[in-house]
Write an enzyme that holds these catalytic residues in place. Structure first.
Site, PDB file in Angstrom:
ATOM      1  N   PHE A 174       0.820  -1.213   0.000  1.00 28.64           N
ATOM      2  CA  PHE A 174       0.000   0.000   0.000  1.00 28.64           C
ATOM      3  C   PHE A 174       0.856   1.268   0.000  1.00 28.64           C
ATOM      4  CE2 PHE A 174      -2.344  -3.342   2.326  1.00 28.64           C
ATOM      5  CZ  PHE A 174      -3.334  -3.589   1.374  1.00 28.64           C
ATOM      6  N   ARG A 175       2.025   1.174  -0.634  1.00 29.29           N
ATOM      7  CA  ARG A 175       2.962   2.302  -0.755  1.00 29.29           C
ATOM      8  C   ARG A 175       3.499   2.774   0.594  1.00 29.29           C
ATOM      9  NH1 ARG A 175       3.885   3.981  -5.468  1.00 29.29           N
ATOM     10  NH2 ARG A 175       4.711   5.995  -4.765  1.00 29.29           N
ATOM     11  N   LEU A 176       3.418   1.938   1.601  1.00 28.85           N
ATOM     12  CA  LEU A 176       3.988   2.261   2.909  1.00 28.85           C
ATOM     13  C   LEU A 176       5.426   1.725   2.941  1.00 28.85           C
ATOM     14  CD1 LEU A 176       0.926   1.528   5.217  1.00 28.85           C
ATOM     15  CD2 LEU A 176       1.683   3.710   4.243  1.00 28.85           C
TER      16      LEU A 176
END
Length: 197
Positions: free
Chosen positions: A173-175
Site C-alpha cells: 500500500f505504498r507504505l
C-alpha cells in the site's frame, strides 16, 4: 523493516550481495546524475566497479559529457534500483578522481575489445557514421596487434564519497521503508533517521 546498522556500507554490502544473486542483469548498474555548466541535470547508467570506505568507483572517458561535467562540478548522485528485490539505494556526495595506478589496474582487467573501444570512441561527440567508428576500431586494433593495450590518458575513474545514503524498500500500500544516513563530510560520523514514504 530495514535493518539499521551503524555503518551504511555494511547494509549496502548485504543488499548488493543479495542483488548479485537475484538481479538478472547488471546488479552493479547505477544511474549517475551530474550537472552541466548551465545547471541542467544529466543522468545516465554506469557500472559500479568497486566500493569501500573511501567511496564508490566507476570509470569513463574524461572527455565525455559526464567526464567534463564531473571535472567542472565535482559532485554527483548515484541510484541503484534492484527491481527483483524491490529495493533502491540513493547516494549523494563529492567526487574525486581515482589514482593512475587504480585506473591502470582496472583498465588492464578489461576485455581487449573494451580496451580498444576506449581508444576508438570519442565518447559523447557527434558520430558521422557507423563506418567511421568501425574504421577507428580497425585503426586502433592495427596499432595494438601484439602486447598490452595501454590505458588512454583521457580514460580513468571517479570516486563518489557519499555524504548521504538512502535505503528504500517497497512496502504494501505504498507504505515503503526509507532509512537515511547523512554526514557533513567523510571525517564525520553518520547520523541516521527514518523517512516517511
Amino acid at each position: 523493516m530495514i535493518r539499521q546498522t551503524t555503518d551504511p556500507l555494511e547494509l549496502f554490502g548485504t543488499w548488493y550481495a543479495e542483488a548479485e544473486k537475484s538481479e538478472p542483469n547488471d546488479p552493479s548498474a547505477m544511474a549517475l546524475a551530474t550537472v552541466g555548466p548551465d545547471g541542467t541535470p544529466s543522468v545516465r547508467m554506469v557500472l559500479l566497479k568497486d566500493y569501500d570506505a573511501d567511496g564508490f568507483v566507476f570509470y569513463t572517458n574524461y572527455e565525455s559529457r559526464k567526464g567534463t561535467q564531473l571535472l567542472a562540478h565535482a559532485k554527483a548522485g548515484l541510484l541503484f534500483h534492484w527491481k527483483s528485490l524491490r529495493r533502491q539505494v540513493r547516494l549523494e556526495g563529492p567526487v574525486s578522481q581515482t589514482t593512475a595506478e587504480e585506473a591502470d589496474a582496472y583498465f588492464a582487467s578489461r576485455a581487449r575489445g573494451s580496451q580498444i573501444g576506449a581508444w576508438a570512441s570519442e565518447q559523447s561527440r557527434p558520430l558521422e557514421s557507423r563506418f567511421a567508428l568501425e574504421k577507428r576500431v580497425a585503426e586502433v586494433t592495427a596499432r595494438h596487434v601484439v602486447g598490452k593495450v595501454p590505458r588512454p590518458p583521457h580514460w580513468s575513474g571517479f570516486r563518489l564519497q557519499p555524504t548521504l545514503i538512502e535505503f528504500w524498500q517497497d512496502g504494501a500500500f505504498r507504505l515503503h521503508d526509507r532509512l537515511e544516513y547523512r554526514r557533513g563530510s567523510a571525517a564525520e560520523p553518520w547520523t541516521t533517521r527514518a523517512l516517511y514514504p
